[in-house]
Design a protein around this motif. Sequence first.
Motif, PDB file in Angstrom:
ATOM      1  N   ASN A 746       0.923  -1.180  -0.166  1.00  0.00           N
ATOM      2  CA  ASN A 746      -0.026  -0.001   0.249  1.00  0.00           C
ATOM      3  C   ASN A 746       0.883   1.402   0.005  1.00  0.00           C
ATOM      4  N   ASP A 749       6.153   2.384  -4.589  1.00  0.00           N
ATOM      5  CA  ASP A 749       5.848   2.561  -5.742  1.00  0.00           C
ATOM      6  C   ASP A 749       7.101   1.647  -6.416  1.00  0.00           C
ATOM      7  N   LEU A 778       0.203  -1.399  -9.358  1.00  0.00           N
ATOM      8  CA  LEU A 778      -0.053  -0.208  -9.248  1.00  0.00           C
ATOM      9  C   LEU A 778      -1.045   0.392  -9.893  1.00  0.00           C
ATOM     10  N   SER A 779      -1.564  -0.345 -11.148  1.00  0.00           N
ATOM     11  CA  SER A 779      -2.591   0.382 -11.754  1.00  0.00           C
ATOM     12  C   SER A 779      -3.851   0.064 -10.852  1.00  0.00           C
ATOM     13  N   ARG A 781      -4.250  -0.420  -7.919  1.00  0.00           N
ATOM     14  CA  ARG A 781      -4.132   0.549  -6.594  1.00  0.00           C
ATOM     15  C   ARG A 781      -4.740   1.980  -6.752  1.00  0.00           C
ATOM     16  N   GLN A 782      -4.342   2.408  -8.040  1.00  0.00           N
ATOM     17  CA  GLN A 782      -4.291   3.849  -8.250  1.00  0.00           C
ATOM     18  C   GLN A 782      -6.123   4.010  -8.680  1.00  0.00           C
ATOM     19  N   THR A 783      -6.427   3.219  -9.321  1.00  0.00           N
ATOM     20  CA  THR A 783      -7.671   3.178  -9.778  1.00  0.00           C
ATOM     21  C   THR A 783      -8.972   2.665  -8.830  1.00  0.00           C
TER      22      THR A 783
END
Length: 1011
Positions: A746, A749, A778-779, A781-783
């Motif tokens: 969490n 990066d 990462l994709s 987690r970002q969305t």
Amino acid sequence: MYLNCHTYYSLRYGTFSEIELLKMAKTHGVYYLAVTDINSTTACLNFLKEAKNYDLHPAVGVDFRNGVEQLYVILAKTNMGFQEINTYLSKHLHEKKAFPIEAPELRDTYVVYPFQKILERKTVQLQVHEFIGISLSDLRKLPFSNYRHETKKLVIQQPVSFRNQSDFNAHRLLRTIDLNTLLSKLPTTEQGSISHRMIPITDLRTAYKDFPSLWENTERILSKCKVDFKFDYENENQNQAVYLEDRKADFQFLKKECLRKVRERFPRPTKELYARLDKELEAIRSMDFVSYFLINYDIIRYAKSKNYPYIGRGSGANSLVAYILGITNVDPIELDLYFERFINVYRSSPPDFDIDFGWNDREDITRYIFERFPNTALMGTYVTFQYRAVVRELGKVFGLPKEEIDAFLIGRRLKNPNPDTDEYLKLITKYGKLIHGFPNHLSVHAGGILITKKPISYYTATFMPPKGYQTVQFDMNIAESVGIHKFDILSQTGLPKIKHAIEIIKENQPNAEIKDVENYKQFTRDPNINNLLKTGDCIGVFYVESPAMRVLMTKLRTQDYLNLVAASSIIRPGVSNGGMKNEFILRHRNPERCKQAHPVMMEILHDTYGVMVYQEDVLKVAHKFAGLSLAEADILRRGMRGKVSSKGQFERIEQKFKDNCVKKGYSDQLIEEIWGQVKAFAGYAFAKGHSASYAVESYQSLYLKRYFPLEFMTAVLNNGGGFYNVQTYINEIKNCGGIVEPPCINNSDHPNCIKGKTVYLGFGMIKSLEDRTVQRLLSVRQTSGLFKSLDDFVDRVKISLEQLMLLVRLDAFRFTGLDKHQIAWQAQFKLKATKQDYHAPVLFRTQQKSYALPQFKTNALIDAYDQMELLGYPLVSRFDLLAEQMSSDCLAKDLPSHNKKRIVIYGDLVTAKGTATNDKRLMHFGTFLDKHGDVFDTVHFPNVSEKYPIIAKGIYKITGKVTEEMEYFSLNAEKVEFQTILPDPRQVDEGHKTSGQLADKFIGSPKIINS
């Protein structure tokens, strides 16, 4: 007369240089001589240049072949013909296309088809410029051929590839290496003929006496081949001639830009400053370097428009014009930089501008240059055969086992060698020495770019490396000799560290005040920053972090800009080898010692205590001490760098240097002492402006290191580190008060990131973790937001069990509060039960099964072993992992109190540099961290290095005697013992098992709780 000669630039085919070809021609009485390498024009320019010293008529061309199959030889009648040949050759090399069996119609060229190729064709319709080549071996066939009456179309084509049997043998070995086969399996079709040799011109005339027309035809076409270039001091500037529409417009634009920008650098410009500016501008104009400056200025303006950091250095950093335009960031007035080093009316080449960009920005700069300027190419360079590599290749050629070659290279014999081996090894030794130094393959120069006024093909053919930019077939020495001066576009990791550190600071400390790093002069006056230099606390800082530089700055008590500029140059071998480094330090520490300097030297080099430190000091001493003209002094300086090519020129200047000193009344001892210092430079010293450029970048990094250490060190890690390994920089983060955490699902990066004082290692640091896995994680987690649990992660991210276990072993799911062994068990069952290949978004998720698991508990030792395997280093101190208790508590800070005493100290190896002694034995200089993370240095003389080798990274128990030199303390090692660490507790009797097999290690069968 020979129109088909090969040099060793016919790669892995030819066996001698173009110079040796000329010598051979001279010996054999040859006047007309053509160099025609296989699919290459590399040798052509130097051949033309050197031919002037051999009283013969040179011609150049190419032997076009598909593999070793000769198709035709094309000779250039004129420079335009040479350009046509280069264009044709380049097109096929770029596209990797086979050459057609019939030559194209190229302007100003002659084409010669080998007799055998003509015989193979059913019909032959020769053009006016096309001929049939008859070799010595073809003379037997010619009388019986239909072409015997084609008297106007026949020429002598005796190929020259070898001088003797040894050359032919070397040729066969090269062909075998090229084909990666055994010598016994080399097909004859892949070889040249032993008959392809040069014979004396009288013997050649006798051989063709029955065909006089062949001699006449050959002489006629070779005499008409006149490709002409001017070289060295006769050459003309071949760089792009104008930047705008003409030279007048260029100069007006250059002057206008300088006057417009001068107040940005000098708010109160003086009359003296304007006079210096006018002097420089006039010199630049009169020497036709205006476009060179403007092209560099154009590149810099583009970089600034993209916010790319850069450093301009080289002799051009002595230029006020360059400083005002922003090509460099070094104030030549403040540093009193020597104008004649930058430019003088005697030099034919423009000043050097080495422009460094960030490693991630240079590619775009290169793209811009190729799109912006029409005649552009990368500089080429040749990778040559090195002796050890040749020996290994020849070992394979002869079919010798690898262990026999390995033993031979380290000077050992096997206990039971094959009786044939000795004979093979004799051959390998003989031909290894012969082939050593031959060009092996073309490569790309580290940063040189050519921008010429004529098309690149006017000068050479080009090849297309993977970078996708055409690259010339010759190196920088030939380029400069013909008048093409490269633009050095280089890359380094120091600049992006500065840029990225500032970006990280703005994100991590949005309210922090960050000073303008371009205004470096404010940093040179900051005592807090200068104290980092004085104490050598510079880990992570560009150019000054190495042990050697740290030691030098400690001895020198470096605490200002000028001292750092000097330190950047005296660290170089040229200054050190002449004994000038220590003398400079001693005079700096004790001004009274300056009285030992010769008064003339002290007057000339007052700022450096009468010691030569910079390249331009050679100019000063040669001009003012020895009375040489500036032209002669510049020849001397260039000769020290290996750039004087005229035979005997450097030796004549050396003699005049000494003769003039005798006339001035200097003692023989003083003359030899000063000349020894001059000679010791040998091209290794920096120009003062070059050193100053490095010092500017160092100060910019030092500012960030001093006031934003955690963000700066994070940027250092993200840009490839520097002199040291990753663990050293992680240790430095801890020394600066930071907390280093392993990767977290969490918080991490792809690069390392910092939140407050906590640095989370990035997913990119994990060995074997695939980029696509990181991108998915990462994709998602970002969305869709942070992950709440392992179930949540498995539901949302497509990942294999093997990839997931890498994250689990590094405790990347520690936010769940579960022990990583429990996570590992759950991962095993959940992913083995999941067979779907694609995680599509779902409206309602199926509840994952849960299991009743035994109580597992990891520990720091298990974590350390997982970290060492997956990251390459533990995040705990290696001292905490020692198997045995340390017998000494001595620390780095204790060395001064133990001066000249024998001590025992434990150190974690940072780096060990080996260097050869005068008797060719190996000694080492070591750098270690004590248990508190402080640095100390060791010296391992040959007896100690041989008896107690430094075998691996880790903790060493070092016994030795403390020594002191100029308040710098180190340890002369006498005994060095590697310390073992505790074993991995998960290793059991039946063998080593990794955490990837955790499910097999723990007793107890999990039970399904719900489904």
